[in-house]
Design an enzyme around this catalytic site. Sequence first.
Site, short mmCIF file in Angstrom:
data_model
loop_
_atom_site.label_atom_id
_atom_site.label_comp_id
_atom_site.label_asym_id
_atom_site.label_seq_id
_atom_site.Cartn_x
_atom_site.Cartn_y
_atom_site.Cartn_z
N ASN A 119 0.82 -1.21 0.00
CA ASN A 119 0.00 0.00 0.00
C ASN A 119 0.85 1.26 0.00
O ASN A 119 1.95 1.29 0.55
CB ASN A 119 -0.96 0.00 1.21
CG ASN A 119 -0.39 0.69 2.42
OD1 ASN A 119 -0.49 1.92 2.53
ND2 ASN A 119 0.24 -0.06 3.31
N PHE A 123 -1.65 8.20 4.39
CA PHE A 123 -2.47 8.80 5.46
C PHE A 123 -3.71 9.52 4.92
O PHE A 123 -4.00 10.68 5.27
CB PHE A 123 -1.67 9.79 6.32
CG PHE A 123 -0.51 9.21 7.08
CD1 PHE A 123 -0.37 7.84 7.27
CD2 PHE A 123 0.45 10.04 7.66
CE1 PHE A 123 0.70 7.32 7.99
CE2 PHE A 123 1.51 9.54 8.39
CZ PHE A 123 1.63 8.17 8.53
N SER A 184 5.71 5.11 8.67
CA SER A 184 5.05 4.76 7.41
C SER A 184 5.94 5.22 6.25
O SER A 184 6.51 6.30 6.31
CB SER A 184 3.69 5.44 7.31
OG SER A 184 2.78 4.79 8.14
N ASN A 186 4.97 6.04 3.28
CA ASN A 186 4.23 6.71 2.21
C ASN A 186 4.05 8.22 2.38
O ASN A 186 3.33 8.84 1.61
CB ASN A 186 2.87 6.03 2.04
CG ASN A 186 3.03 4.57 1.72
OD1 ASN A 186 3.83 4.21 0.86
ND2 ASN A 186 2.33 3.71 2.44
N THR A 187 4.69 8.79 3.41
CA THR A 187 4.71 10.25 3.55
C THR A 187 6.17 10.64 3.40
O THR A 187 7.00 10.23 4.23
CB THR A 187 4.16 10.67 4.93
OG1 THR A 187 2.79 10.28 5.01
CG2 THR A 187 4.28 12.17 5.15
N LYS A 217 5.78 3.55 17.15
CA LYS A 217 5.71 2.46 16.16
C LYS A 217 6.88 2.60 15.21
O LYS A 217 7.10 3.67 14.64
CB LYS A 217 4.38 2.53 15.40
CG LYS A 217 4.22 1.38 14.39
CD LYS A 217 2.80 1.28 13.89
CE LYS A 217 2.64 0.19 12.85
NZ LYS A 217 1.28 0.07 12.36
N ASN A 246 5.94 -1.61 11.28
CA ASN A 246 5.14 -1.11 10.18
C ASN A 246 5.47 -1.94 8.93
O ASN A 246 6.15 -2.97 9.03
CB ASN A 246 5.46 0.38 9.97
CG ASN A 246 4.23 1.15 9.52
OD1 ASN A 246 3.55 0.72 8.58
ND2 ASN A 246 3.95 2.26 10.16
#
Length: 360
Positions: A119, A123, A184, A186-187, A217, A246
Site C-alpha cells: 500500500n 495517510f 510509514s 508513504n509520507t 511504532k 510497520n
Amino acid sequence: MSIITYKNLKNILFKLQPESAHNLASIGLRSIKHCQPALRYLKDRYFYTHPMLEQTIFDRKFLNPVGLAAGFDKNGQYILSTPALGFGFTEIGTVTPLPQDGNPKPRLFRLKSEESLQNAMGFNNLGADYMLEQLKKLYFFDYPIGINIGKNKITPENIALRDYKQLFEIFSDQGDYIVINISSPNTPGLRDLQNEQFIKDIFAIAKEQTDKPVLLKIAPDMSVENALNLCRSAVDAGAAGIIATNTTIDYTLSSDPDKQSFGGISGKILQEKSYTLFKAIAKELYGKTLLISVGGIDSAQEAYRRIKAGATLVQLYSSFIYHGPNLLKEINEGLVELLKADGYTHISEAIGADFGVKSE
Ligand SMILES: Cc1cc2nc3c(=O)[nH]c(=O)nc-3n(C[C@H](O)[C@H](O)[C@H](O)COP(=O)(O)O)c2cc1C
C-alpha cells in the site's frame, strides 16, 4: 446456519479493486455498528475470550490480545463493529491534524500469491476533528482503543513537532493509548524523523500535553542497532511501549507479479523480517516497556511465537483481509490451547518466555 461466510464475501470483494473492496467493507461496518442484533450475531460467532487471555493494560481490560492494526479504521468510524469481528482492541488512524486525500490511486495492491498487501495510501483521512467527534460518541463503550497519529504531508519535517503537539492536545483524554507514527513509508521524509533527537523532543512534548500512555511504532527497515538506539531513546524519554513493525520497503522480498516499486509491503512476506527485528528489540527491552508485535501474524502459532518473544499484545491487518474474522477466533482459541500445552495457566506467564523471565 449462515450462508454469508467470509469465503463467499471474499469471492466478491477480491473481484473488486482492493481499495473499492475496502470501501465496501467500510460501508458494511459503518452500517451495522448500531444494529445490535447483527453485532450480537457476529460477536457470538467470532469473538473469543478466556480468563487465560484477559489482561489489564493501561488500566483497561483487554479480553483477548489480538488487535486490529492501524490503517484499517483510519477515521475511527467503525470501532463499535470491530469487537464483533473478534478483535480484542483496535488501533485507529493514522490521523493527521488536517484532513488529507493521501496519494493518487491506485495505491493498494494484493500480492495474492504471497498472502500479502502493498500500500501507498499516504495517510488518507478525514482529520483530527472528525476523529475526535467519533470518539466522543463512544462515551462508555468498554473496549480498548489506540490512537495512531501522524503529520500532514504538507507539513515540512522541520516543523513536524507542531503537528504532533496539536494531535496530543486534541486526543489528550481520548482512547487508551496514543501511538507516534513516524514509520510509514508513504509520507515523504516521515521515516527520517526516526532519529534520537526527534524522539527526545516528541516525547517531551507528549508529556506536557497528555497523561495517556504514548507508544512508538517503528519500521522494519533499519539495522538492529539503529532500531535499538531508537527504542532505547524512546523508553528513556518516557515511551510506554514499542510497536514493531510497520510495513517494509524491501521489495526484494516479493516475487508476486503484482508487486510495485513503491509503497509498503505487509502480510506473510513481512513475517520473518518483522519477527526478527521484534525479537532483537525485545531481547533488550522486554520487562522495561510494553511490547506489541505486528507484521505477518496469521495464525495462533505465529501469535504465540511473538508472545513468547516478549509481546504483551499482537496486531494484524493483512491476514484479516485474506482470512476474515474466523481467523480471530482461530488465533484466540489456538492461543489457549498452546498455553495449556506448555503448562501455563495465564498468558502473562508465556510473555517473554524465550528470555527465561516471567512477566509481572
Ligand atoms: C492498507 C494499509 C494501510 C495501513 N495504514 C497504516 C497507517 O495509517 N498507520 C500505521 O501505523 N500503519 C498502517 N499500516 C500498517 C499496519 O498497521 C501494520 O503495521 C502492517 O500492515 C503489518 O501488519 P500485517 O502484516 O498484519 O498487515 C497499514 C497497512 C495496510 C495494509
